[in-house]
Design an enzyme around this catalytic site. Sequence first.
Site, PDB file in Angstrom:
ATOM      1  N   ILE A 206       0.676  -0.897   0.169  1.00 16.04           N
ATOM      2  CA  ILE A 206      -0.106   0.002   0.101  1.00 16.04           C
ATOM      3  C   ILE A 206       0.594   1.565  -0.548  1.00 16.04           C
ATOM      4  CG2 ILE A 206      -2.332   1.273   0.962  1.00 16.04           C
ATOM      5  CD1 ILE A 206      -2.468  -1.633   0.469  1.00 16.04           C
ATOM      6  N   HIS A 207       0.536   2.541  -0.901  1.00 11.54           N
ATOM      7  CA  HIS A 207       1.694   3.162  -1.018  1.00 11.54           C
ATOM      8  C   HIS A 207       1.080   4.380  -2.059  1.00 11.54           C
ATOM      9  CE1 HIS A 207       2.422   1.827  -4.952  1.00 11.54           C
ATOM     10  NE2 HIS A 207       2.707   2.930  -5.183  1.00 11.54           N
ATOM     11  N   ARG A 208      -0.137   4.367  -2.736  1.00  9.75           N
ATOM     12  CA  ARG A 208      -0.259   5.245  -3.599  1.00  9.75           C
ATOM     13  C   ARG A 208      -1.140   6.661  -2.621  1.00  9.75           C
ATOM     14  NH1 ARG A 208      -0.948   5.062  -8.508  1.00  9.75           N
ATOM     15  NH2 ARG A 208      -0.371   3.739  -9.366  1.00  9.75           N
ATOM     16  N   ARG A 241       6.050   6.226   3.348  1.00 10.06           N
ATOM     17  CA  ARG A 241       5.025   7.584   2.993  1.00 10.06           C
ATOM     18  C   ARG A 241       3.922   6.579   3.942  1.00 10.06           C
ATOM     19  NH1 ARG A 241       4.049   8.794  -2.321  1.00 10.06           N
ATOM     20  NH2 ARG A 241       2.444   7.295  -2.807  1.00 10.06           N
ATOM     21  N   ASP A 281      -2.286  -1.788  -3.917  1.00  8.04           N
ATOM     22  CA  ASP A 281      -2.812   0.061  -4.981  1.00  8.04           C
ATOM     23  C   ASP A 281      -1.606  -0.057  -6.030  1.00  8.04           C
ATOM     24  OD1 ASP A 281      -0.839   1.164  -3.048  1.00  8.04           O
ATOM     25  OD2 ASP A 281      -2.466   2.357  -1.869  1.00  8.04           O
TER      26      ASP A 281
END
Length: 359
Positions: A206-208, A241, A281
């Site tokens: 998950i990073h978007r 992030r 994602d």
Amino acid sequence: MKIVTIIGARPQFVKAAMVSKAIKDHNEEGKGKISEIIIHTGQHFDANMSDIFFNQMGIPKPDYDLGINSLTHGAMTGQMLEKIEKVLIKEKPDWVLVYGDTNSTIAGALAAKKIHIKVAHVEAGLRSFNMHMPEEVNRILTDRISDVLFCPTDTAMENLTAEGFENMHIKIVKTGDIMLDAAKVYSNYAVQPREVLGTNFVLSTIHRAENTDSKEKLKNIFSALSKIASQKQVVLPLHPRTKHYIEKYDIELSPQIKIINPVGYLEMVWLLSNCCMVVTDSGGVQKEAYFFKKPCITVREETEWIELVEINVNFLTGSDENKILEAYHKVVTNTMNFDINLYGNGNTRETILKELLSN
């Protein structure tokens, strides 16, 4: 022939490694000399997010490292455009090769086109049809100003046809997917991460920004992952992030979610080979899941890889917790077909190089 390759983000390192391999093979076979100059914009600058890829995969070290990162989209793209232009004026390449849909991609294409250097775009024709995504803007503009578009799929070709590209002075070539080349080449060199002991886990990335920057969305996604983890271990290589926003939002994670540091490509290949499904994602990981015959739950509202949704191996859920859990139960109770040839035969790098040499 001289080619300048422009990269800046993790997926681009993997794709560029394949074309660099084709160039090396070409030169060693005595077919003529091709020189490749690599510009790394610095978009991914963390050692675990960048350096490890060059070290693991034998990618030639960048000739230029621009060190541009941690800026707004406009400032980042502007600085890249300025610095790339200086390199191109100095190097005078025959081609500039750009990959995907990042700020590095559009900056490289613009810099080249404005000084009349030919541009080739690898992974052209992809569309999410969501103009709120910076990546969508980047890929559309890059396609429009390129000289050759290398499309990975029939869907990408159809997108360009629908947009009238056949009426433009741009060559369009269906190549197959460069990431399939990488999966085939590096699958024999997979490395098990030290923190992961077992197999048959759920792999999640998950990073978007559309997810991490929304407290509600990120909480929903991790609530779903925590419930999945009560039934099967979840392994999560944690993007910097995402880590920042988990701490900022004070999101509590299940102890069954095994958090590990970001991994190199060879570790990612091992994780994909040994998981039972993927929750992501990411754009590229959706495809890689298919290469390794693993079902995928995509926590986005749209995907560029619509063909995977159409054959029922990829499930779009957005950040809706109930939809994520419904998709999880669908995956564990159904058998899926991963034998449809969607992405070519793993010889994309040779096709790309042949086209560059003939134009």
